[in-house]
Design a protein around this motif. Structure first.
Motif, PDB file in Angstrom:
ATOM      1  N   GLY A 100       0.840  -1.194   0.000  1.00  0.00           N
ATOM      2  CA  GLY A 100       0.000   0.000   0.000  1.00  0.00           C
ATOM      3  C   GLY A 100       0.869   1.235   0.000  1.00  0.00           C
ATOM      4  O   GLY A 100       2.103   1.149  -0.017  1.00  0.00           O
ATOM      5  N   ALA A 101       0.235   2.382   0.006  1.00  0.00           N
ATOM      6  CA  ALA A 101       0.944   3.659   0.143  1.00  0.00           C
ATOM      7  C   ALA A 101       0.587   4.180   1.535  1.00  0.00           C
ATOM      8  O   ALA A 101      -0.355   4.948   1.716  1.00  0.00           O
ATOM      9  N   PHE A 102       1.342   3.750   2.528  1.00  0.00           N
ATOM     10  CA  PHE A 102       0.994   4.003   3.924  1.00  0.00           C
ATOM     11  C   PHE A 102       1.416   5.405   4.356  1.00  0.00           C
ATOM     12  O   PHE A 102       2.414   5.957   3.887  1.00  0.00           O
ATOM     13  N   ASP A 103       0.647   5.950   5.292  1.00  0.00           N
ATOM     14  CA  ASP A 103       1.016   7.231   5.904  1.00  0.00           C
ATOM     15  C   ASP A 103       2.212   7.078   6.829  1.00  0.00           C
ATOM     16  O   ASP A 103       3.049   7.981   6.932  1.00  0.00           O
ATOM     17  N   VAL A 104       2.274   5.931   7.509  1.00  0.00           N
ATOM     18  CA  VAL A 104       3.335   5.673   8.489  1.00  0.00           C
ATOM     19  C   VAL A 104       3.819   4.243   8.316  1.00  0.00           C
ATOM     20  O   VAL A 104       3.012   3.316   8.162  1.00  0.00           O
ATOM     21  N   VAL A 105       5.130   4.070   8.346  1.00  0.00           N
ATOM     22  CA  VAL A 105       5.727   2.746   8.476  1.00  0.00           C
ATOM     23  C   VAL A 105       6.495   2.726   9.789  1.00  0.00           C
ATOM     24  O   VAL A 105       7.322   3.609  10.050  1.00  0.00           O
ATOM     25  N   LEU A 106       6.201   1.743  10.614  1.00  0.00           N
ATOM     26  CA  LEU A 106       6.869   1.572  11.895  1.00  0.00           C
ATOM     27  C   LEU A 106       7.882   0.441  11.765  1.00  0.00           C
ATOM     28  O   LEU A 106       7.542  -0.643  11.273  1.00  0.00           O
ATOM     29  N   ALA A 107       9.111   0.706  12.192  1.00  0.00           N
ATOM     30  CA  ALA A 107      10.178  -0.303  12.125  1.00  0.00           C
ATOM     31  C   ALA A 107      10.900  -0.338  13.464  1.00  0.00           C
ATOM     32  O   ALA A 107      12.041   0.095  13.588  1.00  0.00           O
ATOM     33  N   ALA A 108      10.221  -0.838  14.478  1.00  0.00           N
ATOM     34  CA  ALA A 108      10.800  -0.931  15.817  1.00  0.00           C
ATOM     35  C   ALA A 108      11.701  -2.158  15.899  1.00  0.00           C
ATOM     36  O   ALA A 108      11.230  -3.284  15.724  1.00  0.00           O
ATOM     37  N   TRP A 109      12.983  -1.932  16.131  1.00  0.00           N
ATOM     38  CA  TRP A 109      13.984  -2.983  16.295  1.00  0.00           C
ATOM     39  C   TRP A 109      14.217  -3.787  15.013  1.00  0.00           C
ATOM     40  O   TRP A 109      14.692  -4.926  15.074  1.00  0.00           O
ATOM     41  N   LEU A 110      13.898  -3.233  13.866  1.00  0.00           N
ATOM     42  CA  LEU A 110      14.129  -3.940  12.604  1.00  0.00           C
ATOM     43  C   LEU A 110      15.547  -3.748  12.079  1.00  0.00           C
ATOM     44  O   LEU A 110      16.223  -4.717  11.724  1.00  0.00           O
TER      45      LEU A 110
END
Length: 242
Positions: A100-110
């Protein structure tokens, strides 16, 4: 002591640790601000700790992906018990299609799971591909200056790393839950991470120190949190798409 890459559902037991709610959750949600109506991709979502918090904060769409079938299974079980409208998929960030075309991508500890600079840049490119123009990437990485002399046992964990750590230094964190377990990843210095994010298509990279919630300060006192606030073992960041 078993090592894990978040494969074990025992990792869900860490949700009860005050450091996770009063430091991790508080700081990260403060960075994201009001997520009402936003679409969010939670990469390396684990058992859905942050996915559920974002859905509870009225995000319009939350999709969590993780390569661990066992942890995604736990996340799905939690969704069955309390339906928040979250979708979970078993996917590796390197293999995931554009979702998708997301507003937010979260990458915690990635990012700490990259083993080379090339992998870091590839991760950044993959995360960038999931974002809408002007979208935000937010995440957590190990600090490149952890306080290894004092360590973090009072918070229920122990950190083992070279002192001082350099790029790609192996980093072990042992969680003193029942049963205790350890996770191994890598520390990357913040300048190296920032260069990788920029190479992957991001701008305005911002590093943010750990903050404690008012509730955590009231319950435990500032002295208790002092090591985590002055020499934390983690750093938060945001970046925007170009």
């Amino acid at each position: 002591m078993a090592h894990s890459t978040y494969e074990t559902p025992v990792y869900a037991a860490t949700a009860a640790m005050p450091v996770r709610s009063h430091i991790e959750m508080h700081t990260l949600m403060g960075l994201l601000g009001d997520v009402t109506g936003k679409s969010i991709l939670d990469v390396a979502c684990g058992y859905g700790y942050y996915s559920r918090a974002l859905a509870q904060r009225h995000a319009a769409r939350v999709l969590g992906i993780d390569l661990s079938e066992s942890l995604v299974g736990v996340a799905r079980e939690l969704e069955e018990r309390e339906r928040l409208g979250i979708e979970y998929r078993v996917l590796d960030v390197f293999d995931a299609p554009v979702l998708g075309a997301f507003d937010v991508v979260l990458a915690a500890w990635l990012l700490p799971y990259a083993t080379t600079v090339a992998e870091l840049e590839a991760m950044a490119q993959r995360l960038r591909a999931q974002l809408a123009p002007g979208g935000m990437l937010a995440g957590i990485v190990p600090s490149d200056t952890p306080d290894l002399q004092r360590n973090y046992t009072q918070y229920g964990m122990t950190v083992t790393a070279p002192d001082p750590p350099g790029d790609a230094a192996e980093y072990d964190i042992t969680f003193h839950v029942e049963p205790p377990f350890a996770i191994r990843s890598r520390i990357w210095t913040l300048p190296t991470l920032e260069r990788a994010l920029v190479a992957g298509g991001f701008r305005d990279v911002r590093w943010v120190p750990a903050q404690c919630s008012p509730e955590g300060l009231a319950e435990f006192g500032r002295e208790y949190w002092e090591p985590m606030l002055t020499r934390p073992n983690l750093v938060f960041f945001t970046a925007r798409t170009k």
